[in-house]
Design a protein around this motif. Sequence first.
Motif, PDB file in Angstrom:
ATOM      1  N   ARG B 120     -33.954  -6.454  22.254  1.00 22.85           N
ATOM      2  CA  ARG B 120     -35.053  -4.969  21.824  1.00 22.85           C
ATOM      3  C   ARG B 120     -34.511  -4.153  23.195  1.00 22.85           C
ATOM      4  N   TYR B 121     -35.441  -4.686  24.371  1.00 20.09           N
ATOM      5  CA  TYR B 121     -34.878  -4.090  25.634  1.00 20.09           C
ATOM      6  C   TYR B 121     -34.221  -3.842  26.178  1.00 20.09           C
ATOM      7  N   LYS B 122     -33.579  -5.209  26.347  1.00 19.36           N
ATOM      8  CA  LYS B 122     -32.439  -5.442  27.335  1.00 19.36           C
ATOM      9  C   LYS B 122     -31.262  -4.281  26.120  1.00 19.36           C
ATOM     10  N   SER B 123     -30.905  -4.344  25.276  1.00 19.04           N
ATOM     11  CA  SER B 123     -30.165  -3.321  24.370  1.00 19.04           C
ATOM     12  C   SER B 123     -29.696  -2.027  24.106  1.00 19.04           C
ATOM     13  N   ASN B 124     -31.320  -1.953  24.027  1.00 16.83           N
ATOM     14  CA  ASN B 124     -31.704  -0.471  23.861  1.00 16.83           C
ATOM     15  C   ASN B 124     -31.278   0.163  22.066  1.00 16.83           C
TER      16      ASN B 124
END
Lengths: 534, 323
Positions: B120-124
Motif C-alpha cells: 500500500r505504501y509503495k503504490s499509494n
Amino acid sequence: MTQAEIKLCSLLLQEHFGEIVEKIGVHLIRTGSQPLRVIAHDTGTSLDQVKKALCVLIQHNLVMYQVHKRGVVEYEAQCSRVLRMLRYPRYIYTAKTLYSDTGELIVEELLLNGKMTMSAVVKKVADRLTETMEDGKTMDYAEVSNTFVRLADTHFVQRCPWVPATENSDPGPPPPAPILVISEKDMYLVPKLSLIGKGKRRRSSDEDAAGEPKAKRPKHSTDNKEPIPDDGIYWQANLDRFHQHFRDQAIVSAVANRMDQTSSEIVRTMLRMSEITTPSAAPFTQPLSSNEIFRSLPVGYNISKQVLDQYLTLLADDPLEFVGKSGDSGGGMYVINLHKALGSLATATLESVVQERFGSRCARIFRLVLQKKHLEQKQVEDFAMIPAKEAKDMLYKMLSGNFISLQEIPKTPDHAPSRTFYLYTVNILSAARMLLHRCYKSIANLIERRQFETKENKRLLEKSQRVEAIIASMQATGAEEAQLQEIEEMITAPERQQLETLKRNVNKLDASEIQVDETIFLLESYIESTMKRQ
Amino acid sequence: MAEVKVKVQPPDADPVEIENRIIELCHQFPHGITDQVIQNEMPHIEAQQRAVAINRLLSMGQLDLLRSNTGLLYRIKDSQNAGPVSFFLSKMKGSDNQEKLVYQIIEDAGNKGIWSRDIRYKSNLPLTEINKILKNLESKKLIKAVKSVAASKKKVYMLYNLQPDRSVTGGAWYSDQDFESEFVEVLNQQCFKFLQTKAETARESKQNPMIQRNSSFASSHEVWKYICELGISKVELSMEDIETILNTLIYDGKVEMTIIAAKEGTVGSVDGHMKLYRAVNPIIPPTGLVRAPCGLCPVFDDCHEGGEISPSNCIYMTEWLEF
C-alpha cells in the motif's frame, strides 16, 4: 538480620542452651548492642539470670562486649556466629579425617565448651579415649598433647585474646570490663607444658590398674593443690581455618569432576602450600613456581616434571580459569584464582537449583542468559532452540522465582511499553542472596519438623528409656536371661517399629540439615568474597 | 520520350513494415535502441509515423520502454526473458494499470515477500483496492501468500513459483511453520553421544595429558560429517545449523567450546579459526538444598509454623521421610 535468620538462631540456641539463653540471645540479635540493665528490663528476666545467660553466650563466643564512653558496657550478639553452630558436625568430621580420633575429640571438646585450657582439654580427651579402648590400655597424655600441638601449628585451634599484664599497678579503679588483646604471632603459640599422665577410666574396677592407683593417688592429690600450669591461656577452635579447608575441598573436587584425578591432586598440593601463607580473604593465592610444586607433590605420585608442566599448562588454559599463570620464572609461576573459583561454584549451585526445581530446559535458558548477559525474548528462543510459547512460560516462571530479572531500555522518553526493549539478565549476587535466605528458612523448617516428630513420640521414647534403664540396672545386679526378656517385651513389636521409624526420620532430617548447610557455606563464601572485592 | 516521373515511395511507409523494421533493429541490439538509432536507420520516416509505430509495439507488449541517462530506450521483449509478464500481459491485456503496478512491486520483493501494508505504501493505492487486486492475482495463480514464522498472523506475498527465503520459513528447524522440537532434541542427543564417546576413548588411552585432552576435542566439521552420515535428518543441514545445536549443548552445561587458530586450508576452518567441542562433567553434584523437600517446594513462601502449611504437617516432608 532477616526473619529467617532470627528464627533459625532462636531454634539453635534453644536446642543447645535452653529457654533463658534463647530469650536473651534472640533479644540481643533483634535489637543490636545493649547494656545489661536494658536487657534485663526488656526481656523481663531477673538480673541474675541475665548475667548467667550472658556468661554462657560469651563463653561460646556468641556475644561480644564493648566498653563505651561513660563506662557503659554494651553486649552485642553475633548472628553469623550462632549460625555456625549448624556446622559443628562438619568441623568435627574434618578434624577426624585429618588427625584421627584424637583430633576429633579435641575439636569436639573445644566446640562444646567454647574456650578451654590446653591441660583441661588434654585430660578430658585422654579420659574419653581410654574409655573406648580395650581393657588394660590407657591413653597417654603425651600423644594427645602432640595432636593438640599439631592442630595449633596448622592453625585449626587458636588462643583466645587475654588481658594484657600491666607492668605498673594501676592506681585507679579497674575498668568495668576487661579489654582483651591478642597479637598475631601469639595466636598459635603453644605454652611449654609437661603434661604427664594417662587417661583414667570412670569405673575404677580395673584389675590391671590396681597397682597404679596407689602410686597415683598421692600424686593426684598433690596435683589438685598445684596451680594448673597454663592457667589463663584459653584455646578456641579457629573456624576461619576450617572454612578455608572446606573451600579448598570444594575447589579440588570441582577440578576432579571437570578434569581428572591427577589434576585435582596438583591443585590440592598448590592449595596446601598456600594454606599458611595466604590470608583467607585473598582473591589469589601466592604465586607458586612449578619447581616448588614438583617438590611438594605427595610421595605416591610418580609423575615426571614434564608431565607436571603439561598438567599445569592444561589447568591454566582450561575455560574454568581456576588456575592462572602469572609469570615464567622458576619454570612457570602459577596462582589459584580463589574468587573466580568461588564464583563458579556459586553459579553451579544456582544452576543446579534451577535445574531441579524447574527442569532441564529452564536450566538451559538460565545458563544461556548467564553467558550472554542480556538477551531479548526473541533471542532467547532462537539460541536455546525452544518453541516460543514454552520459552516464554519458562522465563516467566524463573522471573517470578527471582532468578532472572528484567532490564528496561526505553526507546522514547515516555517509557511506552510498546517502544521499550525488555532484556532478561541474571544478577548472580542478588540471586545468591535470595537462595541463601531460602536455605536458612529450609533449615529452620527441618529443625522444626524434627522437634515435632520427637514431641509426637515423646511418650514412646520415655517408655523405651525407662525400659533400658531397668535392663541396665538388672544386668548390673546379675539378673537372669528370662527376666531380661520379660522386661524387653514391655515394648511391643509395633512400638518397636515406631521407634525404628522415628530414629530413621530424625537421622534423615539431621543429615539433610547438614547437606543444606553445605549449600549455605558455598553461597556465603561467594557473597563474602564479592563484598570484600567491592 | 516522356519521362515518367516515378515517385519513389519509401519502401516501408507501411506502418506494419515500420514496426517490423523496428523489431528487427531491436533484435540486432538486444540491449535496447534509442530513438536516434531508429531515426538513423529509417531517415525517411517522419517522426509522427515513428511514434505511432513505437506506441503500437509498446501496447502490444513487444517492446519495453526504458529510461536511461541518455534518453529513452526501446528493448525487445522476447518470449524467453519476458516470461510470466508477457504471459500475464497477454492474458489480461487492457487490465488495470494498478494490477500491473502491484504485480511489479511484488516481483521486486524477490523471495522475501512483501506485506500488504508495504504494498500500500509503495503504490499509494487505497486498502480496499489493494485487497481486491491481491485476491484477483491470487485466483489467477500469479502470486501466493506465505505465512511468516515470526508473526503467525502476518502474510507476505511473493510470486507463485518462488521459493520462500529462510528467514520467512525459519529454515531447517521449522516445517510448515511448526518448530520441530523433537528433531532438535534427537540431534542434540546424537551430538552429545558422539562427543561423549570421543572423550571416553581419549581418557582410556592413558597417554600423556596433552594428547589426551586434544584428542577428546572434536571440531564442528567432524560433528557435521557424523550427523550427515547418520542420516537422521531428511533436510540438508549446514555447518551453522550444527553449530547452533552444539551451542544448545553448551547451554545445557554438557559441552565446552574453545576456538583455535587454524590455517586457512584445513578442513572446517572458517576465516582462519576453528571451533572445537568437548564433553564435560558438571563441576558440583546436585547441591544440598535440593535434596531437602523445602528446596523444591512450590508453596515455600506460604509455609510457617502454626499456619495451614507448616513444617509439622508438610505432606511433602511426610512423603520424603517415608521414602
